[in-house]
Design a protein around this motif. Sequence first.
Motif, mmCIF file in Angstrom:
data_model
loop_
_atom_site.group_PDB
_atom_site.id
_atom_site.type_symbol
_atom_site.label_atom_id
_atom_site.label_comp_id
_atom_site.label_asym_id
_atom_site.label_seq_id
_atom_site.Cartn_x
_atom_site.Cartn_y
_atom_site.Cartn_z
ATOM 1 N N ASP B 335 0.844 -1.185 0.000
ATOM 2 C CA ASP B 335 0.000 0.000 0.000
ATOM 3 C C ASP B 335 0.882 1.237 0.000
ATOM 4 O O ASP B 335 2.054 1.185 0.348
ATOM 5 N N GLY B 336 0.276 2.346 -0.383
ATOM 6 C CA GLY B 336 1.048 3.590 -0.390
ATOM 7 C C GLY B 336 0.434 4.579 -1.349
ATOM 8 O O GLY B 336 -0.682 4.395 -1.848
ATOM 9 N N ASN B 337 1.193 5.615 -1.639
ATOM 10 C CA ASN B 337 0.698 6.652 -2.540
ATOM 11 C C ASN B 337 1.124 6.348 -3.972
ATOM 12 O O ASN B 337 2.299 6.090 -4.227
ATOM 13 N N GLY B 338 0.155 6.397 -4.886
ATOM 14 C CA GLY B 338 0.435 6.335 -6.311
ATOM 15 C C GLY B 338 1.438 5.310 -6.738
ATOM 16 O O GLY B 338 1.223 4.117 -6.590
ATOM 17 N N GLU B 339 2.558 5.793 -7.267
ATOM 18 C CA GLU B 339 3.530 4.869 -7.835
ATOM 19 C C GLU B 339 4.329 4.134 -6.773
ATOM 20 O O GLU B 339 5.128 3.249 -7.100
ATOM 21 N N ALA B 340 4.151 4.475 -5.514
ATOM 22 C CA ALA B 340 4.813 3.715 -4.451
ATOM 23 C C ALA B 340 4.043 2.440 -4.132
ATOM 24 O O ALA B 340 4.569 1.550 -3.483
ATOM 25 N N ALA B 341 2.791 2.365 -4.598
ATOM 26 C CA ALA B 341 1.986 1.177 -4.324
ATOM 27 C C ALA B 341 2.309 0.085 -5.339
ATOM 28 O O ALA B 341 2.715 0.366 -6.466
ATOM 29 N N PHE B 342 2.136 -1.154 -4.925
ATOM 30 C CA PHE B 342 2.341 -2.288 -5.816
ATOM 31 C C PHE B 342 1.129 -3.205 -5.771
ATOM 32 O O PHE B 342 0.490 -3.357 -4.733
ATOM 33 N N PHE B 343 0.862 -3.812 -6.917
ATOM 34 C CA PHE B 343 -0.196 -4.809 -7.018
ATOM 35 C C PHE B 343 0.427 -6.121 -7.475
ATOM 36 O O PHE B 343 1.462 -6.125 -8.150
ATOM 37 N N ASN B 344 -0.223 -7.207 -7.128
ATOM 38 C CA ASN B 344 0.249 -8.514 -7.588
ATOM 39 C C ASN B 344 -0.395 -8.887 -8.916
ATOM 40 O O ASN B 344 0.270 -9.350 -9.825
ATOM 41 N N GLN B 345 -1.693 -8.719 -9.004
ATOM 42 C CA GLN B 345 -2.405 -9.111 -10.211
ATOM 43 C C GLN B 345 -3.793 -8.462 -10.199
ATOM 44 O O GLN B 345 -4.780 -9.117 -9.917
ATOM 45 N N PRO B 346 -3.879 -7.174 -10.505
ATOM 46 C CA PRO B 346 -5.196 -6.534 -10.476
ATOM 47 C C PRO B 346 -6.061 -7.004 -11.631
ATOM 48 O O PRO B 346 -5.604 -7.048 -12.779
ATOM 49 N N THR B 347 -7.286 -7.377 -11.329
ATOM 50 C CA THR B 347 -8.183 -7.858 -12.397
ATOM 51 C C THR B 347 -9.537 -7.170 -12.367
ATOM 52 O O THR B 347 -10.048 -6.787 -13.412
ATOM 53 N N GLY B 348 -10.153 -7.032 -11.203
ATOM 54 C CA GLY B 348 -11.499 -6.483 -11.128
ATOM 55 C C GLY B 348 -11.491 -5.018 -10.768
ATOM 56 O O GLY B 348 -10.617 -4.546 -10.044
ATOM 57 N N LEU B 349 -12.476 -4.269 -11.305
ATOM 58 C CA LEU B 349 -12.582 -2.834 -11.036
ATOM 59 C C LEU B 349 -14.023 -2.472 -10.743
ATOM 60 O O LEU B 349 -14.955 -3.034 -11.322
ATOM 61 N N ALA B 350 -14.195 -1.520 -9.861
ATOM 62 C CA ALA B 350 -15.515 -0.923 -9.616
ATOM 63 C C ALA B 350 -15.279 0.453 -9.027
ATOM 64 O O ALA B 350 -14.223 0.720 -8.458
ATOM 65 N N THR B 351 -16.245 1.332 -9.187
ATOM 66 C CA THR B 351 -16.112 2.666 -8.600
ATOM 67 C C THR B 351 -17.428 3.093 -7.984
ATOM 68 O O THR B 351 -18.503 2.673 -8.425
ATOM 69 N N ASP B 352 -17.309 3.901 -6.943
ATOM 70 C CA ASP B 352 -18.530 4.439 -6.335
ATOM 71 C C ASP B 352 -18.968 5.707 -7.055
ATOM 72 O O ASP B 352 -19.952 6.331 -6.675
#
Lengths: 375, 378
Positions: B335-352
Amino acid sequence: MPSSLEIALQAFTYRLLQGVHTLDSFKPRTLPSSKIRILPGLVAAAALLFALYGLMPARMAMPRQIADRVTGVRCAQSADGAWYWLEQRGGQCAIVKTDGRGNTVIATEPAILDLSVDQSQSAWIALSVGQASIRSCAGSTPTTLCPAAPTARSLCLRNGIVYWAEQQPEMLSGIQALPSIGIQTVIKAISVSGGSSSTVGSLLEAGDVKIVGLSGDKLVVMCTRSGMRGVSALYLMPTKGGEPARVAAAVGTQHATVTRHGKAYYTTAGRDTSNPALLAAINALNADGSSSPLSDWLPANGEIYAANNQLLYLDGSVYPALWKPGSERSLPEKLTVPAGYTPLAVGDIGGPKVLLRPDFAISGTYPLYEVRLPE
Amino acid sequence: MKQRGPSNFKRQVSPGLAAVMVIAVLVVVQYVWYVGLVKKPTTPMGQPKSGGAPPPANKELLLHGKDYIVVDTIAGDLDPGNADGPGYKARFDRPTGLAIDPAGVLIIADSGNNSIRSMRPDGVVTTLAGNGTPGKVDGAASNAQFKYPTGVCVGADGTIYVADTGNNAIRAIKAGQVTTIAVAGKGGIPNGAYSPVSIAFKSDNSHGGTLLVADAAGKAVWELQTGGGVIAKNVLAAAPTSVSANGDAIFCLPQAGMLQIGSGQTQNAYIAGSDELDDVKRRPRLSHPLNAIHLGTAVAAVDAAHTCVFLVKNGRAEVLAGLASSAGPAHDYKDGNGEAAFFNQPTGLATDGKRVIYVADTASCCIRRLTAPDFLFH
């Protein structure tokens, strides 16, 4: 003249010094022989030595050489009182068996991906020119059970049945991000004597899959997912129909074993440490799928062995040590291996034995030894 | 012989020069201290980069403003499991599809647990349907079985529709009951090449709503009635992995490197910020878009070749969070701000639709949240 009291005290002292324990009489007695008089002292000394011996760590016997001029032992297992190991011989890979009467080369293949032995039978995944096949040896001649198993990576031979794991390709080539249409693992089975293969079940797993053993009528399957901070998941897969169930999962690479009575044990990161990557714990898998902690504070990246109802742990350090797992209330006990030898594996050869190689055998050829573990 | 003594003591360096040197060293030390620890870093627009500063007013800052995106984990952890409860206690196994119902409840297709989970706005995770065992059983939600569900959407009446990939079926969850509304081999859907991986609900007047189903094996998008009847089959250029319908429908065609938004197409969008690379072919590109949703006037997307979340607009992809590299995906979990954050395998998206983008980080077995400035949604 001494008083009667003084006489009585002198007589009492005299008898004490002579080792007489009764005060019933002043009559002089014949003293016991010197051999009898020192007997209590000898008994006490023997008891003390016995107690000290019991407190000393158990020592193994001297190793016995079982093979000479061995090159590149990759994995070793035991079954039916014999050692089996994979040996890299130049450009070939050999399966060698030794049972005390000499060494026998069971098969030689260009490459062998996995080996499993059970009840004097053996099965392996042979790789030749990019084509994997399932082969076995139930007598004296190897036979091919499944000539084309291109994605086979792990197999397990139990009770005359060979189980192996194959990867099914992803639906969209090169795109594995969605698990449901990505690479999946299928477990297949075939009799060691031949016949047609059948599908036992499938797993939504794409990484490194290892069939550990048979617990009752369920296969114990360990899957290590690829990727940064990989995860290992342990599954129970029914062999007679039914869906697999994930029974344990944790971050990191794990190892598991199943005893000959069907009890499964698996490693996980140490729970009671500030650096879980350095230490490992062993959990026992219960019949209902739940897990119970067995031992903690073991060096990480090791392997569990079950031999003659003993559970042993060979740690993953450069010079691995052998450990007897403790309990929830005790630390694991480091077993003393004869100096100058490195343990390779633990097997059940008429009791728990350790396969050893000399410490100096970093490369080239070397002899193999075995030594009995203290009961 | 002349005696050496205080009277003939000779200095090695003149006092004036020594004083100048000492002062110079002190000035250098002060400067390094000021630049390194005191001075606030600034963007090219002169705004402070972080530290609670107000969001930039100029949208051009998107190129450099990734530090304003805050990424945190709201449910699950790296170790897979199947547990309900508050987000930090809840466990998933490779969550993929996401949807949000009108009450703000996040619906999650938990592929590895063969179940549909929900997360209330207060952060509590519960299992909506599925008993965890792979299979195909309708009926009471707690006893129902799914097999590797991948996509979810919410209908106008609150019905949850599931792309049940392992069963090649579309399932519906309504009032605690699970039903199968469409399955391969029935009602005009073929028995072979059919593999629903994503589903979206599109409001319209003619049918009381239409379901759009991305069929990866059939390389098509099916239009279904909410009861399951086939309205139409639209063949696409490649296999779709997601469909979104809040506005113009968006189809992700990773094998073609294409995002199809309505009738328009965005193919192999290069990632903004890589313009400085002389060789155009070396620019990292949005080459395998897996999932995309509308985000105001732009589109938020995730890509199989890059483990980050993008904002796609006018053929360019901005990195909102994560690390995009021409060297390939940089898998990790942080976790972190913007480009400091890392994901392993993002697949799903939703927004409020307000300030939050939810991401199913499949390999990390958790739900991540991107909190973005308001201007991203306008």
